[in-house]
Design a protein around this motif. Structure first.
Motif, PDB file in Angstrom:
ATOM      1  N   VAL A 140       0.919  -1.295   0.150  1.00 60.46           N
ATOM      2  CA  VAL A 140      -0.046  -0.010   0.037  1.00 60.46           C
ATOM      3  C   VAL A 140       0.777   1.481   0.051  1.00 60.46           C
ATOM      4  O   VAL A 140       0.583   2.177  -0.892  1.00 60.46           O
ATOM      5  CB  VAL A 140      -0.894  -0.083   1.152  1.00 60.46           C
ATOM      6  N   LYS A 141       1.821   1.413   0.935  1.00 64.10           N
ATOM      7  CA  LYS A 141       2.637   2.391   1.031  1.00 64.10           C
ATOM      8  C   LYS A 141       3.503   2.645  -0.376  1.00 64.10           C
ATOM      9  O   LYS A 141       3.715   3.962  -0.998  1.00 64.10           O
ATOM     10  CB  LYS A 141       3.777   2.211   1.991  1.00 64.10           C
ATOM     11  N   LYS A 142       3.924   1.451  -1.170  1.00 65.31           N
ATOM     12  CA  LYS A 142       4.871   1.736  -2.286  1.00 65.31           C
ATOM     13  C   LYS A 142       3.971   2.413  -3.359  1.00 65.31           C
ATOM     14  O   LYS A 142       4.423   3.133  -4.142  1.00 65.31           O
ATOM     15  CB  LYS A 142       5.457   0.224  -2.597  1.00 65.31           C
ATOM     16  N   VAL A 143       2.743   1.576  -3.392  1.00 65.14           N
ATOM     17  CA  VAL A 143       1.786   2.083  -4.696  1.00 65.14           C
ATOM     18  C   VAL A 143       1.321   3.362  -4.296  1.00 65.14           C
ATOM     19  O   VAL A 143       1.429   4.222  -5.469  1.00 65.14           O
ATOM     20  CB  VAL A 143       0.688   0.992  -4.696  1.00 65.14           C
ATOM     21  N   SER A 144       0.912   3.911  -3.188  1.00 64.78           N
ATOM     22  CA  SER A 144       0.267   5.168  -3.135  1.00 64.78           C
ATOM     23  C   SER A 144       1.455   6.353  -3.103  1.00 64.78           C
ATOM     24  O   SER A 144       0.999   7.345  -3.640  1.00 64.78           O
ATOM     25  CB  SER A 144      -0.300   5.227  -1.545  1.00 64.78           C
ATOM     26  N   LYS A 145       2.641   6.199  -3.181  1.00 65.03           N
ATOM     27  CA  LYS A 145       3.560   7.015  -3.022  1.00 65.03           C
ATOM     28  C   LYS A 145       3.870   7.484  -4.682  1.00 65.03           C
ATOM     29  O   LYS A 145       4.129   8.547  -4.899  1.00 65.03           O
ATOM     30  CB  LYS A 145       5.204   6.605  -2.669  1.00 65.03           C
ATOM     31  N   CYS A 147       1.323   8.172  -6.778  1.00 66.94           N
ATOM     32  CA  CYS A 147       0.169   9.109  -7.039  1.00 66.94           C
ATOM     33  C   CYS A 147       0.559  10.357  -7.404  1.00 66.94           C
ATOM     34  O   CYS A 147       0.026  10.966  -8.606  1.00 66.94           O
ATOM     35  CB  CYS A 147      -1.005   9.272  -5.919  1.00 66.94           C
ATOM     36  N   PRO A 148       1.608  10.960  -6.860  1.00 68.50           N
ATOM     37  CA  PRO A 148       1.810  12.682  -7.226  1.00 68.50           C
ATOM     38  C   PRO A 148       2.519  12.471  -8.583  1.00 68.50           C
ATOM     39  O   PRO A 148       2.145  13.623  -9.332  1.00 68.50           O
ATOM     40  CB  PRO A 148       2.902  12.983  -6.307  1.00 68.50           C
ATOM     41  N   LEU A 149       2.815  11.447  -9.165  1.00 69.05           N
ATOM     42  CA  LEU A 149       3.189  11.434 -10.635  1.00 69.05           C
ATOM     43  C   LEU A 149       2.063  11.735 -11.309  1.00 69.05           C
ATOM     44  O   LEU A 149       2.512  12.331 -12.541  1.00 69.05           O
ATOM     45  CB  LEU A 149       3.767  10.189 -10.894  1.00 69.05           C
ATOM     46  N   LEU A 150       0.780  11.253 -11.054  1.00 67.16           N
ATOM     47  CA  LEU A 150      -0.120  11.507 -11.986  1.00 67.16           C
ATOM     48  C   LEU A 150      -0.324  13.324 -12.310  1.00 67.16           C
ATOM     49  O   LEU A 150      -0.440  13.564 -13.329  1.00 67.16           O
ATOM     50  CB  LEU A 150      -1.545  11.280 -11.518  1.00 67.16           C
ATOM     51  N   ALA A 151       0.015  14.017 -11.359  1.00 69.51           N
ATOM     52  CA  ALA A 151      -0.146  15.330 -11.726  1.00 69.51           C
ATOM     53  C   ALA A 151       1.080  15.912 -12.385  1.00 69.51           C
ATOM     54  O   ALA A 151       1.058  16.976 -13.401  1.00 69.51           O
ATOM     55  CB  ALA A 151      -0.112  16.147 -10.293  1.00 69.51           C
ATOM     56  N   PRO A 212     -14.573  -4.530  -4.862  1.00 72.67           N
ATOM     57  CA  PRO A 212     -13.146  -5.090  -5.009  1.00 72.67           C
ATOM     58  C   PRO A 212     -12.747  -5.843  -6.360  1.00 72.67           C
ATOM     59  O   PRO A 212     -11.710  -5.741  -6.539  1.00 72.67           O
ATOM     60  CB  PRO A 212     -12.993  -5.899  -3.683  1.00 72.67           C
ATOM     61  N   SER A 213     -13.795  -6.750  -6.958  1.00 76.73           N
ATOM     62  CA  SER A 213     -13.250  -7.318  -8.093  1.00 76.73           C
ATOM     63  C   SER A 213     -13.101  -6.755  -9.324  1.00 76.73           C
ATOM     64  O   SER A 213     -12.728  -6.924 -10.232  1.00 76.73           O
ATOM     65  CB  SER A 213     -14.372  -8.622  -8.306  1.00 76.73           C
ATOM     66  N   LYS A 214     -13.627  -5.249  -9.129  1.00 70.84           N
ATOM     67  CA  LYS A 214     -13.707  -4.401 -10.349  1.00 70.84           C
ATOM     68  C   LYS A 214     -12.712  -3.007  -9.856  1.00 70.84           C
ATOM     69  O   LYS A 214     -12.634  -2.211 -10.896  1.00 70.84           O
ATOM     70  CB  LYS A 214     -15.160  -4.001 -10.741  1.00 70.84           C
ATOM     71  N   ALA A 215     -12.151  -2.962  -8.937  1.00 65.92           N
ATOM     72  CA  ALA A 215     -11.579  -1.908  -8.345  1.00 65.92           C
ATOM     73  C   ALA A 215      -9.975  -1.841  -8.663  1.00 65.92           C
ATOM     74  O   ALA A 215      -9.613  -3.036  -8.346  1.00 65.92           O
ATOM     75  CB  ALA A 215     -11.935  -1.507  -6.911  1.00 65.92           C
ATOM     76  N   SER A 216      -9.363  -0.822  -9.010  1.00 62.07           N
ATOM     77  CA  SER A 216      -8.030  -0.714  -9.386  1.00 62.07           C
ATOM     78  C   SER A 216      -7.462  -0.798  -7.968  1.00 62.07           C
ATOM     79  O   SER A 216      -7.747   0.097  -7.073  1.00 62.07           O
ATOM     80  CB  SER A 216      -7.635   0.504 -10.102  1.00 62.07           C
ATOM     81  N   PHE A 217      -6.283  -1.584  -7.716  1.00 63.78           N
ATOM     82  CA  PHE A 217      -5.484  -1.460  -6.426  1.00 63.78           C
ATOM     83  C   PHE A 217      -4.843  -0.313  -6.171  1.00 63.78           C
ATOM     84  O   PHE A 217      -4.830   0.083  -5.141  1.00 63.78           O
ATOM     85  CB  PHE A 217      -4.692  -2.812  -6.449  1.00 63.78           C
ATOM     86  N   SER A 218      -4.377   0.187  -7.159  1.00 59.43           N
ATOM     87  CA  SER A 218      -3.651   1.586  -6.946  1.00 59.43           C
ATOM     88  C   SER A 218      -4.801   2.612  -6.482  1.00 59.43           C
ATOM     89  O   SER A 218      -4.243   3.392  -5.358  1.00 59.43           O
ATOM     90  CB  SER A 218      -3.295   2.273  -8.334  1.00 59.43           C
ATOM     91  N   LEU A 219      -5.914   2.690  -6.829  1.00 58.22           N
ATOM     92  CA  LEU A 219      -6.987   3.479  -6.124  1.00 58.22           C
ATOM     93  C   LEU A 219      -7.116   3.122  -4.986  1.00 58.22           C
ATOM     94  O   LEU A 219      -7.236   4.168  -3.812  1.00 58.22           O
ATOM     95  CB  LEU A 219      -8.097   3.592  -6.968  1.00 58.22           C
ATOM     96  N   VAL A 224      -6.353   3.365   1.670  1.00 58.43           N
ATOM     97  CA  VAL A 224      -6.065   2.761   2.707  1.00 58.43           C
ATOM     98  C   VAL A 224      -4.881   3.705   3.360  1.00 58.43           C
ATOM     99  O   VAL A 224      -4.897   4.046   4.536  1.00 58.43           O
ATOM    100  CB  VAL A 224      -5.652   1.400   2.180  1.00 58.43           C
ATOM    101  N   GLU A 225      -3.824   4.121   2.427  1.00 61.17           N
ATOM    102  CA  GLU A 225      -2.932   4.888   2.990  1.00 61.17           C
ATOM    103  C   GLU A 225      -3.350   6.283   3.721  1.00 61.17           C
ATOM    104  O   GLU A 225      -2.879   6.601   4.723  1.00 61.17           O
ATOM    105  CB  GLU A 225      -1.871   5.183   1.969  1.00 61.17           C
ATOM    106  N   HIS A 226      -4.359   6.781   3.215  1.00 55.63           N
ATOM    107  CA  HIS A 226      -4.937   7.863   3.658  1.00 55.63           C
ATOM    108  C   HIS A 226      -5.547   7.975   5.016  1.00 55.63           C
ATOM    109  O   HIS A 226      -5.303   9.024   5.807  1.00 55.63           O
ATOM    110  CB  HIS A 226      -5.975   8.536   2.639  1.00 55.63           C
ATOM    111  N   PHE A 227      -5.895   6.768   5.383  1.00 56.14           N
ATOM    112  CA  PHE A 227      -6.437   6.536   6.701  1.00 56.14           C
ATOM    113  C   PHE A 227      -5.448   5.937   7.576  1.00 56.14           C
ATOM    114  O   PHE A 227      -5.979   5.529   8.813  1.00 56.14           O
ATOM    115  CB  PHE A 227      -7.863   5.910   6.677  1.00 56.14           C
ATOM    116  N   PHE A 228      -4.245   5.647   7.321  1.00 59.53           N
ATOM    117  CA  PHE A 228      -3.284   5.046   8.264  1.00 59.53           C
ATOM    118  C   PHE A 228      -3.283   5.978   9.388  1.00 59.53           C
ATOM    119  O   PHE A 228      -3.007   5.439  10.642  1.00 59.53           O
ATOM    120  CB  PHE A 228      -1.982   5.000   7.685  1.00 59.53           C
TER     121      PHE A 228
END
Length: 324
Positions: A140-145, A147-151, A212-219, A224-228
């Motif tokens: 979760v931590k590796k993937v969420s990091k 996200c800023p690359l999208l911008a 969950p079967s249709k959701a992207s794990f990146s999203l 999940v990381e947002h609420f740690f």
């Protein structure tokens, strides 16, 4: 809404008062622009508004928000949009409880605030699954990091972005893009076979509204990381977010008007938006401004608000015409 309440010499019109629309109106107002926000419902704020029933106040969307500690980027952004007048209350830990089965007798699992307590809390509740929990949190931590690359990608030329995507370079260098095409259910199944732990790992999916079967794990990882760190709630209720934002818009000479259903976006002969038409009873009122911003959603905007001649874009097909 009434025509006489609309300020003169508008700089921009925003369709919809969800917080996306209010936020852009606030930013324009802070830049000295006079903005009109039009909301078709009787209350402004979208998912931020509240309603009263039998003496109790209920919110409709914001149940808690993460990363609102002092000094966080998100807190600084919200402070800018509310002039620092909005206060946040930290929720107790555990901030969330997951109940599997019957609400009275079903199994209960608790999610604690703070990454360390979050991890240790899960390990105590799932003995023997320590390695799976560590693996999930690390992923979760590796993937969420990423996200800023999208911008950053949005600021690059489209041909370059397409090349990076099609060549596989994005997925190669960034786990966020590598996991975009993998669904949450499959990823979690690779981490653990414990059904209850799978439920805990995936329980937050109603937040973004895709199973969950249709959701992207990146999203999923972003949320999940947002609420740690736990959850915060706006003091006074979620309507305080709207109240403090509207004050800024009004101070700059703008206004937020409700019961103002926009019928269409007006365009000039060159095809540029120049205003909107609003239904008032049996009449239609035209309001003009050099900038029109829609917060009504992409489908509502294209299918209901734009003139027919502007609905057809390269690569978009309609029953009347098609352009490739």
């Amino acid at each position: 809404f009434s025509r006489d309440k609309v300020p003169d010499h508008l700089d921009a019109i925003v369709i919809g008062s969800g917080y996306g629309g209010l936020a852009v109106a606030v930013m324009l107002s802070k830049a000295g622009k006079r903005v009109l926000v039009l909301e078709q419902h009787g209350k402004a704020g979208g998912c931020c508004h509240t309603f009263n029933e039998k003496g109790y106040e209920f919110d409709v969307g914001i149940h808690y928000v993460g990363q609102m500690e002092e000094g966080s980027i998100l807190r600084m952004m919200i402070d800018q949009l509310t002039d620092g007048q909005l206060q946040w209350a930290k929720m107790d830990s555990p901030f969330d409880t997951l109940i599997l089965g019957d609400p009275d007798v079903g199994k209960r699992y608790y999610l604690h605030s703070g990454e360390t307590d979050y991890i240790q809390g899960l390990k105590k509740q799932f003995p023997g699954e320590e390695a799976a929990i560590d693996r999930f949190v690390t992923l979760v931590k590796k993937v969420s990091k990423g996200c800023p690359l999208l911008a950053i990608l949005k600021m690059l030329p489209i041909p370059l972005v397409m090349f990076l995507h099609r060549s596989g370079l994005l997925a190669l260098v960034c786990p966020f893009f590598r996991m975009l095409s993998k669904n949450v259910l499959n990823v979690v199944a690779e981490i653990t076979s414990n059904a209850d732990l799978k439920a805990v790992f995936t329980y937050i999916f109603p937040t973004y509204g895709v199973i969950p079967s249709k959701a992207s794990f990146s999203l999923h990882a972003i949320l999940v990381e947002h609420f740690f760190g736990g959850g915060w709630y706006p003091q006074g209720g979620s309507s305080e977010i709207v109240f403090q934002s509207i004050h800024i818009i009004q101070r700059a000479g703008g206004i937020v008007l409700t019961k103002a259903p926009v019928q269409s976006i007006l365009v000039d002969p060159q095809g540029k938006a120049c205003g909107v038409s609003v239904k008032k009873g049996q009449d239609v009122v035209n309001i003009y401004a050099p900038v029109v911003i829609s917060d009504a959603g992409i489908f509502n905007t294209y299918e209901k608000l734009l003139p027919n001649e502007l609905k057809v874009l390269p690569g978009k097909k309609t029953p009347q015409n098609s352009v490739s």
